[in-house]
Design a protein around this motif. Structure first.
Motif, short mmCIF file in Angstrom:
data_model
loop_
_atom_site.label_atom_id
_atom_site.label_comp_id
_atom_site.label_asym_id
_atom_site.label_seq_id
_atom_site.Cartn_x
_atom_site.Cartn_y
_atom_site.Cartn_z
N ILE A 1 -8.64 7.38 5.66
CA ILE A 1 -10.09 7.92 6.06
C ILE A 1 -10.98 6.89 5.78
CG2 ILE A 1 -11.94 9.70 5.60
CD1 ILE A 1 -9.73 11.46 5.26
N ALA A 2 -10.81 6.04 4.64
CA ALA A 2 -11.98 4.74 4.51
C ALA A 2 -11.92 4.04 5.48
CB ALA A 2 -11.84 4.60 2.81
N LEU A 3 -10.71 3.48 5.86
CA LEU A 3 -10.39 2.33 6.87
C LEU A 3 -11.02 2.97 8.31
CD1 LEU A 3 -9.42 -0.41 7.09
CD2 LEU A 3 -7.09 0.70 7.92
N ALA A 4 -10.92 4.21 8.61
CA ALA A 4 -11.48 4.58 9.89
C ALA A 4 -13.11 4.53 9.96
CB ALA A 4 -11.10 6.00 10.03
N LEU A 5 -13.73 4.87 8.71
CA LEU A 5 -15.19 5.03 8.42
C LEU A 5 -15.64 3.60 8.45
CD1 LEU A 5 -15.76 7.94 5.77
CD2 LEU A 5 -16.16 7.51 8.34
N LEU A 6 -15.02 2.52 7.82
CA LEU A 6 -15.14 0.95 7.83
C LEU A 6 -15.33 0.49 9.09
CD1 LEU A 6 -16.10 -1.54 6.20
CD2 LEU A 6 -13.54 -1.84 5.93
N ALA A 7 -14.24 0.87 10.06
CA ALA A 7 -14.13 0.48 11.31
C ALA A 7 -14.95 0.80 12.23
CB ALA A 7 -12.56 0.76 11.72
N PHE A 8 -15.46 2.26 12.23
CA PHE A 8 -16.64 2.73 12.87
C PHE A 8 -17.75 2.13 12.46
CE2 PHE A 8 -19.65 6.11 13.46
CZ PHE A 8 -19.55 6.18 14.91
N GLY A 9 -18.19 2.09 11.38
CA GLY A 9 -19.33 1.15 10.73
C GLY A 9 -19.64 -0.12 11.30
N LEU A 10 -18.39 -1.03 11.33
CA LEU A 10 -18.39 -2.28 11.79
C LEU A 10 -18.63 -2.43 13.40
CD1 LEU A 10 -15.48 -4.05 9.76
CD2 LEU A 10 -18.00 -4.29 9.36
N LEU A 11 -18.09 -1.32 13.88
CA LEU A 11 -18.43 -1.40 15.51
C LEU A 11 -19.94 -1.18 15.71
CD1 LEU A 11 -17.02 -1.15 18.23
CD2 LEU A 11 -16.84 1.18 17.98
N ALA A 12 -20.27 -0.34 15.15
CA ALA A 12 -21.60 -0.01 15.00
C ALA A 12 -22.68 -1.07 14.88
CB ALA A 12 -22.25 1.38 14.24
N MET A 13 -22.31 -1.88 13.84
CA MET A 13 -23.01 -3.15 13.52
C MET A 13 -22.87 -4.07 14.73
SD MET A 13 -24.67 -2.74 10.90
CE MET A 13 -24.93 -4.52 10.37
N THR A 14 -21.83 -4.31 15.46
CA THR A 14 -21.52 -5.26 16.39
C THR A 14 -22.19 -4.83 17.54
OG1 THR A 14 -19.42 -5.65 15.75
CG2 THR A 14 -19.84 -6.15 18.05
N ARG A 15 -22.58 -3.49 17.96
CA ARG A 15 -23.31 -3.21 19.08
C ARG A 15 -24.64 -3.36 18.62
NH1 ARG A 15 -22.49 2.72 21.99
NH2 ARG A 15 -23.78 1.17 23.17
N PHE A 16 -25.16 -2.99 17.39
CA PHE A 16 -26.61 -3.29 17.16
C PHE A 16 -27.04 -4.82 17.21
CE2 PHE A 16 -29.54 -4.25 13.62
CZ PHE A 16 -30.69 -3.47 14.16
N GLN A 17 -25.96 -5.51 16.90
CA GLN A 17 -26.16 -7.10 16.74
C GLN A 17 -26.38 -7.38 18.49
OE1 GLN A 17 -23.28 -9.39 15.19
NE2 GLN A 17 -24.47 -11.28 15.38
N GLY A 18 -25.53 -6.93 19.07
CA GLY A 18 -25.44 -7.06 20.70
C GLY A 18 -27.01 -6.86 21.20
N ARG A 19 -27.54 -5.62 20.61
CA ARG A 19 -28.97 -5.03 21.33
C ARG A 19 -29.89 -6.14 20.74
NH1 ARG A 19 -28.56 1.47 20.94
NH2 ARG A 19 -26.91 1.56 22.66
N MET A 20 -29.83 -6.56 19.55
CA MET A 20 -30.81 -7.33 18.85
C MET A 20 -30.92 -8.51 19.59
SD MET A 20 -32.43 -5.78 16.71
CE MET A 20 -33.29 -7.01 16.14
N VAL A 21 -29.80 -9.30 20.15
CA VAL A 21 -29.82 -10.42 20.78
C VAL A 21 -30.32 -10.51 22.28
CG1 VAL A 21 -28.37 -12.16 22.22
CG2 VAL A 21 -27.68 -11.60 19.80
N ALA A 22 -30.07 -9.24 22.74
CA ALA A 22 -30.51 -8.92 24.31
C ALA A 22 -32.30 -8.78 24.14
CB ALA A 22 -30.20 -7.66 25.00
N GLN A 23 -32.74 -8.00 23.06
CA GLN A 23 -34.23 -8.15 22.77
C GLN A 23 -34.87 -9.29 22.56
OE1 GLN A 23 -36.19 -5.36 23.27
NE2 GLN A 23 -34.30 -4.21 24.10
N THR A 24 -34.14 -10.06 21.75
CA THR A 24 -34.68 -11.32 21.66
C THR A 24 -35.00 -12.40 22.91
OG1 THR A 24 -33.75 -11.31 19.29
CG2 THR A 24 -34.35 -13.37 20.10
#
Length: 121
Positions: A1-24
């Motif tokens: 369960i912890a591994l699934a939560l970690l994977a989900f969190g990392l995926l969200a961070m990757t999407r957030f970083q992509g959006r930040m690059v686009a906004q920049t």
């Protein structure tokens, strides 16, 4: 369960970083547009006698070939420095100079527009 939560969190961070690059990228394009519009307006403000020379497309009687050439060179810089299909127009009504820059967003492919106005005395 912890591994699934970690994977989900990392995926969200990757999407957030992509959006930040686009906004920049979008912010950088807007900054360039503001600088270019300010350049033409400042030039017109220090040379009010030749205000007709700072219109795009050229309208009215321009009595200064250097001012006209500088305006045409500025329009080429706008096309070169802004992403996508960029264009510039400037109009003079009385003593009011309006500069409009259009371009296509680099990441979003949406039309962007900047309009600035000033009174030239």
């Amino acid at each position: 369960i912890a591994l699934a939560l970690l994977a989900f969190g990392l995926l969200a961070m990757t999407r957030f970083q992509g959006r930040m690059v686009a906004q920049t990228t979008e912010v950088q394009s807007r900054s360039i547009a503001i600088g270019l519009a300010d350049e033409l307006m400042s030039t017109a403000l220090v040379d009010p006698a030749n205000l007709a020379c700072y219109t795009l497309p050229a309208t009215g009687v321009c009595g200064n070939a250097v001012a006209r050439a500088n305006t045409d060179a500025w329009a080429l810089r706008v096309e070169d420095r802004l992403p996508g299909t960029a264009s510039a127009t400037s109009t003079v009504v009385g003593t009011r100079l309006t500069v409009v820059l259009n371009w296509t967003g680099k990441e979003s492919n949406e039309q962007r527009q900047l309009t600035l106005e000033t009174d030239v005395q």
